[in-house]
Enzyme design. Structure first.
Site, short mmCIF file in Angstrom:
data_model
loop_
_atom_site.label_atom_id
_atom_site.label_comp_id
_atom_site.label_asym_id
_atom_site.label_seq_id
_atom_site.Cartn_x
_atom_site.Cartn_y
_atom_site.Cartn_z
CG HIS A 188 -0.92 1.49 -3.40
ND1 HIS A 188 -2.18 1.26 -2.92
CD2 HIS A 188 -0.55 0.34 -4.02
CE1 HIS A 188 -2.56 0.02 -3.25
NE2 HIS A 188 -1.58 -0.56 -3.90
CG ASP B 173 -2.25 0.73 0.95
OD1 ASP B 173 -2.15 1.90 0.57
OD2 ASP B 173 -3.34 0.18 1.14
#
Ligand SMILES: *[C@@H]1O[C@H](CO)[C@@H](O)[C@H](O)[C@H]1NC(C)=O
Length: 429
Positions: free
Chosen positions: A260, A237
């Site tokens: 991310h 993430d």
């Protein structure tokens, strides 16, 4: 005159006597040698090795009680060191290393490996973190050791609780240092700071697979004066996630990927107020990440994100290197709403490299456009790995191009939105 002289003479005699007496006291006791050593070097205060408190360190026996006992001892002594030695693997259940009644300046010397249990019985339900440090003043974790959440059992559903814990969390502490260690395969976020001030994180790594859900690298919330540098963050993430209540945040010399990207937000979920200001992200590389530098807010929130600088950003095969998304909606369906978290004073300087989807995506709120966005020295080229791509996208984004850009970004609107005054929420931060 005379009485003053006499008074100070008496005082000197009293001091000399007191010093002599205290020496005599200390040296006559069993602690005499120890006293001298402490005097010579206050830094070499007590150390507490978990092996001396019954830890087995074989990777199978439950060492939680030994860690609790060692912490209880270290907690009482200022500048003490809790030692987790190298060459051993310690299985530790969810545990809290807590103040507020601990002495300050404790060092958690982590050279061995700490692993988390993987059976649901060891966890119970609703546990939010595995290793927790709360309400401490001047706390350091350092060493060459590893914290391994063994999180794969949590990642793809199954027998574990649906609430996934953060591996290492600091709460309500001031003067936190985390250096040297590696944190891997977290159940959820690897390292979280909530309600902390004066935080330094450097020379650490986080790692989990790119497809491990919600495994942020470092998560900051309600924290101020935080510096993160010289670290390698790979995860599933956000490499760094900066949430509401954060200000004076400096992230530099960090490598991010997979992951991310580095994100401010998401902010304003469920019509909440969010305030973030004074964030600098500098000298950072992104490789194979979803975004590079991103700001994400939900519709319906309020508050603001202000004074942000993203500079010297190098991207390689990043889907969308520059992104502002004021329509963030994670899963599910989101209704359109007029209020928005204001986004203003966002600066991009020297952002270079390759993208695979869209070089720049600035999707701002219709009711509260983004303002004072500056773009300076942007050179983003389509990666050879790209399958389909778009040009730069802007919506209700106002600001200034300081230089020519590659590709040309002609969708940014200049000046200020005419109706801001009427449309703007009051910035309540
Ligand atoms: C912004 O944050 C930095 C730390 O990253 C700090 O040195 C600086 O003083 C802050 N600026 C303001 C105006 O608070």
């Amino acid at each position: 005159m005379k009485s003053i002289k006499l008074g100070s003479f008496t005082l000197i005699i009293a001091i000399v006597f007191a010093v002599w007496f205290s020496k005599f006291e200390s040296c006559s006791g069993r602690q005499g040698r120890h006293w001298r050593k402490l005097k010579a070097s206050p830094a070499s205060a007590a150390t507490f090795n978990v092996l001396d408190f019954g830890a087995k360190g074989d990777g199978h026996a439950d060492d939680t009680k030994a860690f609790q006992a060692a912490w209880a001892a270290a907690c009482k002594v200022e500048s003490s060191t809790l030692v987790i030695p190298s060459g051993s693997v310690f299985l530790v259940k969810p545990i809290s290393f807590s103040g507020p009644n601990c002495a300050q300046n404790i060092v958690f010397q982590l050279d061995g490996k700490i692993i988390a249990p993987t059976s649901s019985a060891a966890w119970g339900s609703g546990i939010l973190q595995w290793l927790e440090f709360t309400k401490l003043s001047k706390i350091t974790i350092r060493g060459k050791g590893i914290i391994d959440g063994q999180g794969s059992v949590w990642w793809h559903g199954g027998k574990m609780s649906s609430t996934k814990p953060t591996a290492l969390r600091f709460y309500g502490s001031n003067g936190v240092v985390v250096t040297g260690i590696s944190i891997q395969n977290s159940q959820q976020t690897h390292l979280k700071f909530d309600g902390c001030t004066n935080v330094q994180v450097y020379g650490i790594s986080t790692s989990s697979p790119g497809d491990s859900p919600n495994t942020d690298g470092i998560h900051l919330q309600n924290s101020q004066d935080v510096v993160i540098y010289s670290s390698t963050l790979a995860c599933g993430d956000d490499c760094v996630s900066i949430q509401t209540g954060c200000s004076n945040i400096y992230v530099h010399d960090v490598d991010c990927g997979p992951g991310h990207g580095i994100s401010i937000g998401s902010l304003g979920k469920g019509k909440t107020k969010a305030c973030v200001s004074n964030v600098t992200v500098q000298d950072v590389t992104f490789e194979n990440t979803l975004t590079g530098v991103r700001i994400k807010t939900w519709q319906g929130g309020f508050g603001s994100v202000r004074d942000v600088m993203f500079s010297n950003i190098q991207v390689t095969d990043v889907e969308t290197p520059i992104m502002i998304d004021q329509y963030y909606c994670d899963g599910g369906k989101c209704k359109n709403a007029t209020p928005a978290v204001a986004v203003a004073g966002i600066n991009y300087l020297n952002v270079k490299g390759t993208y695979t989807k869209e070089p720049v995506h600035l999707a701002c709120s219709e009711s509260l456009p983004c303002t004072d966005i500056t773009l300076d020295t942007i050179e983003l080229k389509l990666s050879q790995k790209s399958k389909r791509s778009n040009g730069p996208f802007c919506w209700e984004a106002y600001g200034e191009l300081r230089t020519e850009t590659v590709p040309p970004i002609d969708c940014l609107e200049t000046g200020n939105p005419s109706k801001t005054g009427a449309r703007a929420n009051k910035d309540s931060c």
